[in-house]
Design a protein around this motif. Structure first.
Motif, PDB file in Angstrom:
ATOM      1  N   GLN A  93       0.842  -1.202   0.000  1.00 22.86           N
ATOM      2  CA  GLN A  93       0.000   0.000   0.000  1.00 22.86           C
ATOM      3  C   GLN A  93       0.877   1.253   0.000  1.00 22.86           C
ATOM      4  O   GLN A  93       0.610   2.206  -0.744  1.00 22.86           O
ATOM      5  CB  GLN A  93      -0.921  -0.006   1.219  1.00 22.86           C
ATOM      6  N   GLN A  94       1.926   1.266   0.799  1.00 26.33           N
ATOM      7  CA  GLN A  94       2.825   2.420   0.833  1.00 26.33           C
ATOM      8  C   GLN A  94       3.520   2.603  -0.512  1.00 26.33           C
ATOM      9  O   GLN A  94       3.687   3.740  -0.984  1.00 26.33           O
ATOM     10  CB  GLN A  94       3.875   2.244   1.946  1.00 26.33           C
ATOM     11  N   GLU A 136       1.089   4.113  -2.949  1.00 21.59           N
ATOM     12  CA  GLU A 136       0.896   5.543  -2.670  1.00 21.59           C
ATOM     13  C   GLU A 136       2.083   6.351  -3.170  1.00 21.59           C
ATOM     14  O   GLU A 136       1.915   7.439  -3.741  1.00 21.59           O
ATOM     15  CB  GLU A 136       0.690   5.759  -1.174  1.00 21.59           C
TER      16      GLU A 136
END
Length: 74
Positions: A58-59, A62
């Protein structure tokens, strides 16, 4: 008297064998408990690794999105 001595000897051997079997049984039970603990810990660690990978994914996504937005602005 000989029969009594023979019976006492047989009883002694039987008690020794029983003691050995009890010891082996306890060792097997302890080993089984250890195996279950290892399996449970392995599952716990696998779940922690999966969670960590999801968070990192997820990081990363992003960061890629932000980089793409900044690149478009330039």
């Amino acid at each position: 008297m000989g029969a009594l001595t023979a019976l006492q000897t047989a009883l002694g051997h039987g008690e020794a064998a029983l003691g050995a079997l009890r010891h082996r049984f306890e060792a097997a039970r302890t080993l089984g408990a250890s195996a279950r603990q290892i399996t449970a810990k392995s599952i716990e660690l696998q779940q922690a690794a999966d969670t960590d990978l999801q968070e990192r994914r997820q990081q990363t996504n992003e960061a890629i999105l932000l980089f793409s937005q900044y690149a478009q602005r330039l």
